[in-house]
Design a protein around this motif. Structure first.
Motif, PDB file in Angstrom:
ATOM      1  N   LEU A  58       0.903  -1.165   0.141  1.00 36.02           N
ATOM      2  CA  LEU A  58      -0.108   0.131  -0.002  1.00 36.02           C
ATOM      3  C   LEU A  58       0.834   1.335   0.042  1.00 36.02           C
ATOM      4  O   LEU A  58       0.680   2.263  -0.877  1.00 36.02           O
ATOM      5  CB  LEU A  58      -0.884  -0.092   1.239  1.00 36.02           C
TER       6      LEU A  58
ATOM      7  N   LEU B 156       6.678   4.671  -0.511  1.00 38.76           N
ATOM      8  CA  LEU B 156       6.601   5.905   0.463  1.00 38.76           C
ATOM      9  C   LEU B 156       7.491   5.604   1.910  1.00 38.76           C
ATOM     10  O   LEU B 156       7.926   4.428   2.100  1.00 38.76           O
ATOM     11  CB  LEU B 156       5.150   6.017   1.058  1.00 38.76           C
TER      12      LEU B 156
ATOM     13  N   TYR C 295       4.761   7.698   6.441  1.00 41.45           N
ATOM     14  CA  TYR C 295       3.423   7.121   5.877  1.00 41.45           C
ATOM     15  C   TYR C 295       3.225   5.931   6.185  1.00 41.45           C
ATOM     16  O   TYR C 295       2.168   5.395   6.757  1.00 41.45           O
ATOM     17  CB  TYR C 295       3.613   7.226   4.298  1.00 41.45           C
TER      18      TYR C 295
ATOM     19  N   ILE D  83       2.116   5.903   9.884  1.00 40.03           N
ATOM     20  CA  ILE D  83       0.584   5.923  10.046  1.00 40.03           C
ATOM     21  C   ILE D  83      -0.393   5.001   9.453  1.00 40.03           C
ATOM     22  O   ILE D  83      -1.409   4.638  10.024  1.00 40.03           O
ATOM     23  CB  ILE D  83       0.174   7.649   9.519  1.00 40.03           C
ATOM     24  N   VAL D  84       0.095   4.336   8.432  1.00 38.13           N
ATOM     25  CA  VAL D  84      -0.645   3.283   7.766  1.00 38.13           C
ATOM     26  C   VAL D  84      -0.776   2.153   8.582  1.00 38.13           C
ATOM     27  O   VAL D  84      -1.879   1.619   8.789  1.00 38.13           O
ATOM     28  CB  VAL D  84      -0.301   3.041   6.506  1.00 38.13           C
TER      29      VAL D  84
ATOM     30  N   GLY E 244      -3.088   2.768  11.717  1.00 33.87           N
ATOM     31  CA  GLY E 244      -4.271   2.794  11.508  1.00 33.87           C
ATOM     32  C   GLY E 244      -4.671   1.361  11.209  1.00 33.87           C
ATOM     33  O   GLY E 244      -5.985   0.902  11.643  1.00 33.87           O
TER      34      GLY E 244
ATOM     35  N   VAL F  43      -5.109   9.162  14.332  1.00 30.80           N
ATOM     36  CA  VAL F  43      -5.282   8.693  12.931  1.00 30.80           C
ATOM     37  C   VAL F  43      -6.082   9.594  12.055  1.00 30.80           C
ATOM     38  O   VAL F  43      -5.633  10.066  11.090  1.00 30.80           O
ATOM     39  CB  VAL F  43      -5.648   7.174  12.896  1.00 30.80           C
TER      40      VAL F  43
ATOM     41  N   ILE G 193      -3.889  13.127  11.429  1.00 26.33           N
ATOM     42  CA  ILE G 193      -2.661  12.743  10.693  1.00 26.33           C
ATOM     43  C   ILE G 193      -3.146  12.357   9.241  1.00 26.33           C
ATOM     44  O   ILE G 193      -2.636  12.910   8.476  1.00 26.33           O
ATOM     45  CB  ILE G 193      -1.808  11.719  11.436  1.00 26.33           C
TER      46      ILE G 193
ATOM     47  N   ILE H  23      -2.233  14.308   5.863  1.00 32.31           N
ATOM     48  CA  ILE H  23      -1.653  13.882   4.668  1.00 32.31           C
ATOM     49  C   ILE H  23      -2.413  13.722   3.441  1.00 32.31           C
ATOM     50  O   ILE H  23      -2.206  13.989   2.389  1.00 32.31           O
ATOM     51  CB  ILE H  23      -1.209  12.349   5.042  1.00 32.31           C
TER      52      ILE H  23
ATOM     53  N   PHE I 197      -8.190   5.713   8.487  1.00 33.43           N
ATOM     54  CA  PHE I 197      -7.278   4.675   7.847  1.00 33.43           C
ATOM     55  C   PHE I 197      -7.742   4.409   6.617  1.00 33.43           C
ATOM     56  O   PHE I 197      -6.718   4.190   5.601  1.00 33.43           O
ATOM     57  CB  PHE I 197      -7.294   3.537   8.719  1.00 33.43           C
ATOM     58  N   VAL I 198      -8.777   3.967   6.107  1.00 33.97           N
ATOM     59  CA  VAL I 198      -9.245   3.489   4.981  1.00 33.97           C
ATOM     60  C   VAL I 198      -9.169   4.551   3.796  1.00 33.97           C
ATOM     61  O   VAL I 198      -8.543   4.538   2.822  1.00 33.97           O
ATOM     62  CB  VAL I 198     -10.607   2.998   4.824  1.00 33.97           C
TER      63      VAL I 198
ATOM     64  N   LEU J 126      -7.052   7.048   4.083  1.00 28.52           N
ATOM     65  CA  LEU J 126      -5.794   7.218   3.785  1.00 28.52           C
ATOM     66  C   LEU J 126      -4.997   6.393   3.101  1.00 28.52           C
ATOM     67  O   LEU J 126      -4.408   6.734   2.102  1.00 28.52           O
ATOM     68  CB  LEU J 126      -4.926   7.467   5.119  1.00 28.52           C
ATOM     69  N   ALA J 127      -5.397   4.954   3.135  1.00 34.07           N
ATOM     70  CA  ALA J 127      -5.033   4.060   2.208  1.00 34.07           C
ATOM     71  C   ALA J 127      -5.222   4.137   0.955  1.00 34.07           C
ATOM     72  O   ALA J 127      -4.373   4.110  -0.004  1.00 34.07           O
ATOM     73  CB  ALA J 127      -5.526   2.717   2.830  1.00 34.07           C
TER      74      ALA J 127
ATOM     75  N   LEU K 202      -3.149   7.295  -0.461  1.00 36.61           N
ATOM     76  CA  LEU K 202      -1.830   6.815  -0.704  1.00 36.61           C
ATOM     77  C   LEU K 202      -1.743   6.038  -2.022  1.00 36.61           C
ATOM     78  O   LEU K 202      -0.638   6.223  -2.890  1.00 36.61           O
ATOM     79  CB  LEU K 202      -1.195   6.227   0.344  1.00 36.61           C
ATOM     80  N   LEU K 203      -2.724   5.224  -2.306  1.00 39.43           N
ATOM     81  CA  LEU K 203      -2.694   4.514  -3.592  1.00 39.43           C
ATOM     82  C   LEU K 203      -2.767   5.309  -4.874  1.00 39.43           C
ATOM     83  O   LEU K 203      -2.140   5.148  -5.841  1.00 39.43           O
ATOM     84  CB  LEU K 203      -3.991   3.466  -3.595  1.00 39.43           C
TER      85      LEU K 203
ATOM     86  N   PRO L 154      -0.508   9.839  -3.985  1.00 33.43           N
ATOM     87  CA  PRO L 154       0.576   9.823  -3.010  1.00 33.43           C
ATOM     88  C   PRO L 154       1.128  11.269  -2.532  1.00 33.43           C
ATOM     89  O   PRO L 154       1.615  11.566  -1.253  1.00 33.43           O
ATOM     90  CB  PRO L 154       1.947   9.174  -3.260  1.00 33.43           C
TER      91      PRO L 154
END
Lengths: 312, 289
Positions: free
Chosen positions: A79, A83, A87, A90-91, A94, B219, B222, B226, B264-265, B267-268, B271-272, B275
């Motif tokens: 994922l 990075l 990152y 935090i991932v 989470g 979470v 942040i 991000i 979290f989701v 953010l995930a 990032l995908l 980024p």
């Protein structure tokens, strides 16, 4: 008293396994993982579900849990593929929270906050209470020894050398034609599998798991063991884990010295102490008690001699 | 639908100030400070101490909490982070997690874990058609909006704001140009802390005030920063709005229990897909400094 010591040594073993795994991911490869508690929980629940719902023996549930941990870790590392530390931090954090939320709320699967009872035990029941506890400690020690041996092999092997190169400067192994991302993924997945194995062993030891057991302090204590012991040094972190558990358990007895504190304040005080200790350790001895062993330092310095070497 | 947006706005008001504070701290101090949630909890308890113990009105308590939290963050920076300047990134990162646990449990030592709330008059929600607007929500959105607009305008227009952004962009260059970098760092710590403190006040109005409140917000805060592009203050506000909207949607259509996992989701996914963040500049991997 003996059974108390056996219990502490056993639970220290779970932390040594976690710390060995974190050392592979972070100490050797430089990948920050704040989701230790999540992978630990995943291993525990996967193993518990496999034995209680599917009726598998622990001998099959354990590798299954390892596979689940490896897959989850693979997903996490993938994922945040290219990075850097912040990152991934935090991932993974989470992720750990999400695992805990799922364990709390998917009542049909995990029995939520009431906790999930586990009846399947890996060792025969005829051992009796005392001998069973001792034998379980032996089982955990065996797992620790196996993991230690395997990780030392990895550390010395070409694979381990590439991991350290990835940590120091990913550009160098990439230039030499190594698949940096592939090495990162494999290191993270392997670490995730080991964390899940620790969770599985834990689950079949406590025999009742609930989301409370997998909160962030698990992650903090694991980090402490690695940081205090010395990142990149497997021997150091065994020492670090032993020290951290000794402090953790030792501070339980603060209640006798400070009678004004109730249980809640005492546990808060213990966490404050642990946090301060971690901050102090990072400040005062960032390389840990036993720093990473330099492999063939003499050879390296001989080839690096032309630069900055002022020997006559 | 309108109700959902309104509720999301209320949730965003809690997250946005802390996310902007986190962004400021990141830009000036150069690392992701995971103690931001604990700073929010400090703000909530400072507000409660003034409001619940001393009987101050909420607005005055909020101002006090912003000042107190700003000073606490400054002190933490001096005690924990400044001595680590030049240390590798992980040292700062892990120290900030440890600090967050120290602060949370100092609060627990001082106030115990019991759940509290502010001393607020009970008020009937205003009803417009089928829209229900609790006065608390108007109050917190209003206060957050005023504070955020002031900070964003200050960063854009005032000399200290320009200096701050210049230092965030290139610390060495700013120092060469005669910008007092150390004073700016201190200023960023106080301002970032004050914003986290404001989040604490607003979180205390919506949620139960207990020492774990900050960690639960770590979470989402942040993630918002991000999502908006780390280091970008307007981006952090946008990120907070999106996270809050996603939380409301998840609470409505999935299950309210998973609300804390939404950050979290989101953010995930971010990032995908993107980024560098929504308002961040494209970068070749890694973070953009």
């Amino acid at each position: 008293m003996t059974s108390y010591l056996i219990a502490i040594a056993t639970s220290a073993g779970f932390y040594v396994l976690l710390a060995l795994a974190l050392n592979l991911q972070w100490g050797m490869t430089g990948l920050v993982n704040f989701g230790v508690a999540g992978l630990y929980a995943l291993g525990a629940y996967a193993s518990a579900l496999a034995t209680e719902r599917l009726g598998l023996p622990v001998a099959l549930a354990l590798p299954l849990a390892a596979a689940v941990g490896a897959l989850a870790a693979l997903g996490l590392a993938g994922l945040s593929a290219r990075l850097s530390g912040d990152y991934l931090a935090i991932v993974t954090l989470g992720f750990a929270e999400l695992v805990r939320l799922a364990a709390m709320n998917e009542d049909w699967l995990t029995r939520g906050t009431r906790g999930m009872g586990i009846a399947t035990r890996p060792l025969p029941d005829w051992l009796g209470r005392e001998a069973y506890a001792l034998a379980y400690l032996g089982l955990v020690l065996l797992a620790v020894l196996l993991a230690y041996w395997a990780l030392e092999r990895i550390r010395r092997a070409p694979f381990g050398r590439v991991l350290r190169a990835v940590r120091e400067d990913p550009l160098v192994p990439a230039t030499l034609g190594r698949d940096v991302q592939g090495f990162r993924l494999r290191a993270f997945a392997l670490g995730g599998a080991l964390m899940a194995v620790s969770g599985s062993l834990y689950a079949h030891w406590v025999l009742s798991i609930s989301p409370d057991h997998f909160q962030t302090p698990v992650t903090i204590v694991t980090w402490m063991a690695v940081v205090i012991g010395g990142a990149g040094n497997n021997r150091g972190l065994v020492l670090g884990a032993a020290l951290v558990i000794a402090v953790l358990e030792g501070t339980r007895f603060l209640g006798g010295v400070l009678p004004g504190l109730d249980a809640e304040r005492l546990s808060a005080l213990r966490i404050v102490l642990i946090g301060v200790l971690l901050i102090a350790a990072i400040r005062l001895r960032p390389q840990g008690l036993l720093p990473e062993p330099r492999i063939r330092a003499a050879e390296l310095s001989a080839t690096a001699a032309p630069q900055g070497d002022h020997r006559p | 639908m309108m109700q959902l947006l309104l509720d999301a706005l209320g949730a965003a008001a809690v997250v946005a100030p802390a996310a902007v504070g986190f962004s400021l701290l990141f830009a000036l101090l150069g690392f992701a400070n995971f103690a931001v949630g604990a700073y929010v909890a400090v703000g909530a308890f400072a507000t409660w101490s003034a409001n619940g113990l001393l009987g101050w009105p909420l607005l005055a308590s909020a101002a006090l909490a912003a000042v107190v939290t700003g000073l606490v963050v400054l002190a933490c920076d001096a005690a924990v982070f400044r001595p680590l300047r030049g240390a590798p990134g992980w040292a700062l990162l892990i120290s900030s997690v440890a600090l967050s646990f120290v602060l949370e449990n100092l609060l627990r030592l001082a106030f115990r874990g019991e759940v509290r709330g502010f001393d607020l008059p009970l008020a009937r929600p205003l009803v417009f058609g089928d829209l229900r607007v609790p006065p608390d929500l108007l109050w917190s959105v209003g206060v957050a909006a005023i504070a955020l607009v002031a900070v964003l305008l200050g960063l854009r227009l005032l000399p200290w704001g320009r200096a701050l952004r210049a230092a965030a962009d290139d610390m060495a260059l700013a120092a060469v140009r005669g910008i007092p970098v150390d004073r700016l760092r201190a200023g960023a710590a106080v301002l970032g802390g004050a914003l986290a403190g404001l989040s604490g006040t607003l979180a205390g109005m919506n949620l139960a005030i207990e020492p774990g409140l900050g960690w639960a917000l770590t979470v989402p805060v942040i993630a918002a920063a991000i999502l908006g592009g780390i280091g970008s203050a307007p981006g952090a506000v946008l990120g907070a709005l999106l996270i809050a909207l996603a939380e409301e949607l998840a609470a409505r259509f999935l299950s309210p229990a998973y609300r804390p996992g939404v950050g979290f989701v989101a953010l995930a996914l971010a990032l995908l897909l993107r980024p560098q963040g929504l308002l961040g500049r494209p970068v070749a991997g890694g973070r953009d400094r």
